[in-house]
Design a protein around this motif. Sequence first.
Motif, mmCIF file in Angstrom:
data_model
loop_
_atom_site.group_PDB
_atom_site.id
_atom_site.type_symbol
_atom_site.label_atom_id
_atom_site.label_comp_id
_atom_site.label_asym_id
_atom_site.label_seq_id
_atom_site.Cartn_x
_atom_site.Cartn_y
_atom_site.Cartn_z
ATOM 1 N N PRO A 128 0.861 -1.169 -0.135
ATOM 2 C CA PRO A 128 -0.098 -0.028 -0.076
ATOM 3 C C PRO A 128 0.794 1.220 0.072
ATOM 4 O O PRO A 128 0.555 2.387 -0.560
ATOM 5 C CB PRO A 128 -0.776 -0.193 1.474
ATOM 6 C CG PRO A 128 -0.089 -1.084 2.012
ATOM 7 C CD PRO A 128 0.547 -2.134 1.014
ATOM 8 N N GLU A 129 2.083 1.223 0.618
ATOM 9 C CA GLU A 129 2.758 2.478 0.782
ATOM 10 C C GLU A 129 3.305 2.883 -0.829
ATOM 11 O O GLU A 129 3.374 4.116 -1.091
ATOM 12 C CB GLU A 129 4.008 2.037 1.552
ATOM 13 C CG GLU A 129 3.869 2.188 3.025
ATOM 14 C CD GLU A 129 3.146 1.030 3.468
ATOM 15 O OE1 GLU A 129 3.280 -0.251 2.719
ATOM 16 O OE2 GLU A 129 2.756 0.861 4.738
ATOM 17 N N ARG A 130 3.668 1.785 -1.584
ATOM 18 C CA ARG A 130 4.022 2.041 -3.076
ATOM 19 C C ARG A 130 2.690 2.698 -3.748
ATOM 20 O O ARG A 130 3.031 3.652 -4.673
ATOM 21 C CB ARG A 130 4.575 0.902 -3.604
ATOM 22 C CG ARG A 130 4.840 0.960 -5.077
ATOM 23 C CD ARG A 130 5.429 -0.192 -5.866
ATOM 24 N NE ARG A 130 5.727 0.057 -7.012
ATOM 25 C CZ ARG A 130 6.154 -1.056 -7.930
ATOM 26 N NH1 ARG A 130 6.537 -2.151 -7.242
ATOM 27 N NH2 ARG A 130 6.389 -0.880 -9.316
ATOM 28 N N ALA A 131 1.488 2.266 -3.456
ATOM 29 C CA ALA A 131 0.435 2.683 -4.285
ATOM 30 C C ALA A 131 0.172 4.271 -3.647
ATOM 31 O O ALA A 131 -0.077 4.884 -4.549
ATOM 32 C CB ALA A 131 -0.755 1.975 -3.668
ATOM 33 N N ILE A 132 0.481 4.690 -2.543
ATOM 34 C CA ILE A 132 0.214 6.027 -1.934
ATOM 35 C C ILE A 132 1.201 6.718 -2.766
ATOM 36 O O ILE A 132 1.108 7.766 -3.231
ATOM 37 C CB ILE A 132 0.464 5.979 -0.401
ATOM 38 C CG1 ILE A 132 -0.801 5.297 0.040
ATOM 39 C CG2 ILE A 132 0.613 7.540 0.055
ATOM 40 C CD1 ILE A 132 -0.694 5.162 1.598
ATOM 41 N N ARG A 133 2.642 6.181 -2.862
ATOM 42 C CA ARG A 133 3.706 7.192 -3.786
ATOM 43 C C ARG A 133 3.212 7.175 -5.186
ATOM 44 O O ARG A 133 3.470 8.320 -5.847
ATOM 45 C CB ARG A 133 5.139 6.469 -3.399
ATOM 46 C CG ARG A 133 5.597 6.379 -2.018
ATOM 47 C CD ARG A 133 7.052 5.931 -2.344
ATOM 48 N NE ARG A 133 7.191 4.395 -2.871
ATOM 49 C CZ ARG A 133 7.216 3.637 -2.032
ATOM 50 N NH1 ARG A 133 6.989 3.663 -0.611
ATOM 51 N NH2 ARG A 133 7.410 2.088 -2.539
ATOM 52 N N GLU A 134 2.624 6.193 -5.770
ATOM 53 C CA GLU A 134 2.070 6.420 -7.206
ATOM 54 C C GLU A 134 1.140 7.647 -7.193
ATOM 55 O O GLU A 134 1.159 8.084 -8.214
ATOM 56 C CB GLU A 134 1.688 5.146 -7.510
ATOM 57 C CG GLU A 134 2.648 4.298 -8.057
ATOM 58 C CD GLU A 134 3.103 4.723 -9.422
ATOM 59 O OE1 GLU A 134 2.701 4.396 -10.485
ATOM 60 O OE2 GLU A 134 4.466 5.473 -9.483
ATOM 61 N N ALA A 135 -0.073 7.463 -6.315
ATOM 62 C CA ALA A 135 -0.735 8.451 -6.235
ATOM 63 C C ALA A 135 -0.194 9.858 -6.053
ATOM 64 O O ALA A 135 -0.833 10.890 -6.799
ATOM 65 C CB ALA A 135 -1.733 8.374 -4.820
ATOM 66 N N PHE A 136 0.846 9.860 -5.230
ATOM 67 C CA PHE A 136 1.546 11.233 -5.136
ATOM 68 C C PHE A 136 2.122 11.652 -6.401
ATOM 69 O O PHE A 136 2.084 12.975 -7.010
ATOM 70 C CB PHE A 136 2.542 11.119 -4.354
ATOM 71 C CG PHE A 136 3.155 12.649 -3.950
ATOM 72 C CD1 PHE A 136 2.896 13.383 -2.894
ATOM 73 C CD2 PHE A 136 4.614 12.889 -4.463
ATOM 74 C CE1 PHE A 136 3.449 14.547 -2.874
ATOM 75 C CE2 PHE A 136 5.170 13.890 -4.272
ATOM 76 C CZ PHE A 136 4.765 14.775 -3.533
ATOM 77 N N ARG A 137 2.780 10.740 -7.173
ATOM 78 C CA ARG A 137 3.371 11.054 -8.533
ATOM 79 C C ARG A 137 2.427 11.676 -9.417
ATOM 80 O O ARG A 137 2.717 12.277 -10.177
ATOM 81 C CB ARG A 137 3.981 9.738 -9.201
ATOM 82 C CG ARG A 137 4.657 9.980 -10.352
ATOM 83 C CD ARG A 137 5.353 8.649 -10.760
ATOM 84 N NE ARG A 137 4.256 7.587 -11.240
ATOM 85 C CZ ARG A 137 3.619 7.733 -12.265
ATOM 86 N NH1 ARG A 137 3.917 8.550 -13.389
ATOM 87 N NH2 ARG A 137 2.830 6.742 -12.635
ATOM 88 N N VAL A 138 1.129 10.962 -9.698
ATOM 89 C CA VAL A 138 0.253 11.527 -10.896
ATOM 90 C C VAL A 138 -0.389 12.800 -10.449
ATOM 91 O O VAL A 138 -1.308 13.102 -11.202
ATOM 92 C CB VAL A 138 -0.568 10.252 -11.293
ATOM 93 C CG1 VAL A 138 0.363 9.031 -11.718
ATOM 94 C CG2 VAL A 138 -1.407 9.894 -10.062
ATOM 95 N N LEU A 139 -0.018 13.113 -9.177
ATOM 96 C CA LEU A 139 -1.071 14.397 -8.793
ATOM 97 C C LEU A 139 -0.188 15.645 -9.354
ATOM 98 O O LEU A 139 0.914 15.717 -9.071
ATOM 99 C CB LEU A 139 -1.064 14.488 -7.217
ATOM 100 C CG LEU A 139 -2.295 13.705 -6.693
ATOM 101 C CD1 LEU A 139 -2.221 14.080 -5.273
ATOM 102 C CD2 LEU A 139 -3.690 14.857 -7.113
ATOM 103 N N ALA A 140 -1.042 16.655 -9.718
ATOM 104 C CA ALA A 140 -0.393 17.996 -10.094
ATOM 105 C C ALA A 140 -0.095 18.619 -8.583
ATOM 106 O O ALA A 140 -0.636 18.347 -7.632
ATOM 107 C CB ALA A 140 -1.321 18.843 -10.875
ATOM 108 N N PRO A 141 0.634 19.656 -8.663
ATOM 109 C CA PRO A 141 0.951 20.278 -7.315
ATOM 110 C C PRO A 141 -0.391 21.083 -7.083
ATOM 111 O O PRO A 141 -0.931 21.484 -7.793
ATOM 112 C CB PRO A 141 1.908 21.314 -7.874
ATOM 113 C CG PRO A 141 2.891 20.821 -9.041
ATOM 114 C CD PRO A 141 1.747 19.843 -9.777
ATOM 115 N N GLY A 142 -0.408 20.841 -5.794
ATOM 116 C CA GLY A 142 -1.768 21.610 -5.068
ATOM 117 C C GLY A 142 -2.839 20.684 -5.018
ATOM 118 O O GLY A 142 -4.031 20.488 -4.616
ATOM 119 N N GLY A 143 -2.591 19.371 -5.761
ATOM 120 C CA GLY A 143 -3.734 18.209 -5.938
ATOM 121 C C GLY A 143 -3.826 17.719 -4.494
ATOM 122 O O GLY A 143 -2.905 17.811 -3.643
ATOM 123 N N ALA A 144 -4.910 16.777 -4.486
ATOM 124 C CA ALA A 144 -5.222 15.972 -3.321
ATOM 125 C C ALA A 144 -5.437 14.671 -3.528
ATOM 126 O O ALA A 144 -6.077 14.121 -4.503
ATOM 127 C CB ALA A 144 -6.405 16.760 -2.516
#
Length: 242
Positions: free
Chosen positions: A94-110
């Motif tokens: 799950p930690e890798r999935a969270i990092r992937e979510a962070f990667r595909v987010l634009a700055p300021g995204g949630a």
Amino acid sequence: MTGSAGSGLLDAIGVPPGTRLLDIATGPGYVAGAASRRGAAAVGVDFSAQMIAKARALFPDVDFREGDALDLPFADGAFDRVVMNFGLLHLGDPERAIREAFRVLAPGGAFGFTVWASPDEAVGFSLLSDAIMEFGEPVALPEGPDFYHYSEPDNCRAALADAGFAETGAEVLHLDWRLESVDELFPAYRQATVRTGALLDGQSDADREKIEQRVRETAARFSDGAGRLVIPMPAIAVWGRR
């Protein structure tokens, strides 16, 4: 019940019209569909071709694709919002999935996700776990995180912070599991998650019958008087901003 949690998750992170939103582990697409109705440009991704086919049939106007939550097929910064509704505990990392979510987010995204509350609060889990403790035997289970690790909001916020998220938050979603009769309860457990099904299927027939009988007995206190069950099943919505 999970659909109500998905709506609560969208409320928590905010999805204004025009939002580029990714729904990871979309399953039959309910959260992506709800986001689309709010005016988002929603994309749903799931590793299961069967789930993607079902989602496309239910929500033909939404973009659904096959993909791995641990290796998302999207460019860096492609989305304004990323969500995962009860998908985290189905993943081996799950930690890798969270990092992937962070990667595909634009700055300021949630990024926001939902998990079940602890079994003390999400009573549907304690009904089963108590019966298995009484009558069951240990079973080798598929890989996955501690089921209740993310039931503690501080652990969720720590995982988000480790991935680089800031302004993390969490709130309880007060949900109920509603069943037409107690006869629906045990089959629902066997289909709930891969590991729950494996845990029950790994029991002997005699032990499984004892477990089911105990679950039926203890669940009876949640009857509404007309044979239906209303079982408290709160969830936690957690989010962080990039």
